[in-house]
Design an enzyme around this catalytic site. Structure first.
Site, PDB file in Angstrom:
ATOM      1  N   ASP A   1     -10.563   2.838   4.314  1.00 22.52           N
ATOM      2  CA  ASP A   1     -10.745   1.552   4.208  1.00 22.52           C
ATOM      3  C   ASP A   1     -12.648   0.962   4.024  1.00 22.52           C
ATOM      4  O   ASP A   1     -12.795  -0.133   3.901  1.00 22.52           O
ATOM      5  CB  ASP A   1     -10.403   0.615   5.371  1.00 22.52           C
TER       6      ASP A   1
ATOM      7  N   LYS B   1       0.811  -1.088   0.067  1.00 25.50           N
ATOM      8  CA  LYS B   1      -0.033   0.120   0.008  1.00 25.50           C
ATOM      9  C   LYS B   1       0.806   1.188  -0.107  1.00 25.50           C
ATOM     10  O   LYS B   1       0.616   2.180  -0.875  1.00 25.50           O
ATOM     11  CB  LYS B   1      -0.852   0.026   1.278  1.00 25.50           C
TER      12      LYS B   1
ATOM     13  N   GLN C   1      -4.327  -1.654   9.728  1.00 27.88           N
ATOM     14  CA  GLN C   1      -4.168  -3.216   8.917  1.00 27.88           C
ATOM     15  C   GLN C   1      -4.852  -4.339   9.913  1.00 27.88           C
ATOM     16  O   GLN C   1      -4.271  -4.172  11.234  1.00 27.88           O
ATOM     17  CB  GLN C   1      -2.649  -3.451   8.592  1.00 27.88           C
TER      18      GLN C   1
HETATM   19  N1  GUN Z   1      -6.803  -7.200   6.257  1.00 30.16           N
HETATM   20  C1  GUN Z   1      -7.251  -8.096   5.324  1.00 30.16           C
HETATM   21  N2  GUN Z   1      -7.858  -7.110   4.475  1.00 30.16           N
HETATM   22  C2  GUN Z   1      -7.427  -5.819   4.706  1.00 30.16           C
HETATM   23  C3  GUN Z   1      -7.962  -4.601   4.209  1.00 30.16           C
HETATM   24  O1  GUN Z   1      -8.521  -4.477   3.072  1.00 30.16           O
HETATM   25  N3  GUN Z   1      -7.678  -3.463   4.845  1.00 30.16           N
HETATM   26  C4  GUN Z   1      -7.310  -3.514   6.441  1.00 30.16           C
HETATM   27  N4  GUN Z   1      -6.984  -2.568   6.986  1.00 30.16           N
HETATM   28  N5  GUN Z   1      -6.844  -4.941   6.765  1.00 30.16           N
HETATM   29  C5  GUN Z   1      -7.016  -5.844   6.314  1.00 30.16           C
END
Ligand code: GUN
Length: 294
Positions: free
Chosen positions: A119, A52, A96
């Site tokens: 998100d 990211k 995350q």
């Molecule tokens: N863990 C698995 N997928 C995601 C996601 O799309 N965003 C975040 N923050 N954590 C995750």
């Protein structure tokens, strides 16, 4: 069978985003800035967050990676989220997941300012999405909708079976696929780990979205010929033929299912790349909304 190619589609969308950021900044807009919060050192989470941050660089966004030891308390982590809420340079915040067991993911997500919830996990974002109001869509479901849109796959009137009911993929996917919109507008059945006779549902599906987190869970005998297959799974399995000793597979038994279906996403190079597109589009939108222009 046509491959739904995450490399191709994400490259196209990232190019659009890059262009939009340039135009936005040329008109005096602020550089979009994403803050990524990583707790502990789960290798998968490290890889996702690293990707990211790397994409921020590639697309002309600013980014901050905020790392904490797995021993951080929930209260401390919420304080850090609030600090990012109050940092005017930060447009989007992602924490995350998963978080260590002693921290409530819900409490931390609830602490994020919904205006920075790129998100799309905050209850306000999810509520707006449920009601069909403009909102930040959760990144993976958003990415899947972008993929369907790119290939002009109209699912109106189709029967869509979503396997998995997580808050971040399965549940929002059922909402987006059943809205009066395109793509979407399908008749949706949500299946999950407790569904009895799953095959009875999947054999009647025109589109299957597999998001259950179990390697090769969807097998060829469960798929109607001509169905569209979207594989959200990213599972690491042992493979002695690989130097690393392992490889990634999806929730779908790709080799045996692919010859049967009309479209299928591979793993890797499928949905995973689209998640990043969803996140980056949300972050750019957040920057624009926060500074009062669209
Ligand atoms: N863990 C698995 N997928 C995601 C996601 O799309 N965003 C975040 N923050 N954590 C995750």
């Amino acid at each position: 069978m046509q491959l739904l190619d995450g490399v191709l589609v994400s490259a196209h969308i990232k190019e659009q985003i890059k262009q939009e950021v340039k135009e936005w900044q040329a008109g005096g807009g602020k550089q979009p800035h994403l803050a990524a919060v990583l707790v502990g050192n789960n290798p998968a989470s490290e890889a996702y967050v690293g990707s990211k941050v790397k994409h921020c660089e590639e697309l002309g966004f600013g980014s901050t990676l905020v790392r904490f030891d797995a021993t951080i308390t929930e209260a401390q982590l919420i304080k850090e989220v609030e600090r990012l809420n109050n940092d005017d340079n930060v447009d989007g915040i992602l924490v995350q997941l998963p978080l260590p067991g002693h921290i409530s993911g819900d409490s931390v997500i609830n602490a994020i300012n919904p205006d920075k919830d790129v998100d799309g996990f905050h209850p306000i974002s999810q509520g707006r999405m449920l009601l069909g109001q403009p909102s930040f869509l959760p990144a993976t479901p958003y990415g899947i909708m972008l993929m369907l849109e790119y290939y002009k796959i109209s699912t109106a009137g189709m029967h869509c079976v979503v396997i998995g009911r997580s808050n971040i993929v399965g549940t929002p996917m059922t909402i987006l696929m059943s809205r009066n919109s395109d793509p979407g507008n399908a008749t949706v059945t949500m299946c999950h780990s407790k569904t009895k006779n799953l095959k009875d549902f999947t054999l009647n599906a025109d589109i299957i979205i597999a998001a259950i987190g179990r390697p090769k869970y969807v097998t060829a005998d469960m798929v109607k010929p001509g169905a569209i297959i979207i594989d959200v799974g990213i599972n690491r399995i042992d493979d002695a033929t690989k130097k690393s000793g392992s490889r990634l597979v999806g929730d779908v038994d790709f080799d045996n299912v692919a010859p049967l279906c009309s479209y299928i996403t591979p793993v890797p190079k499928g949905v995973g790349l689209m998640t990043i597109c969803g996140l980056m589009k949300n972050t750019l939108l957040a920057a624009k909304l926060r500074t009062g222009k669209k």
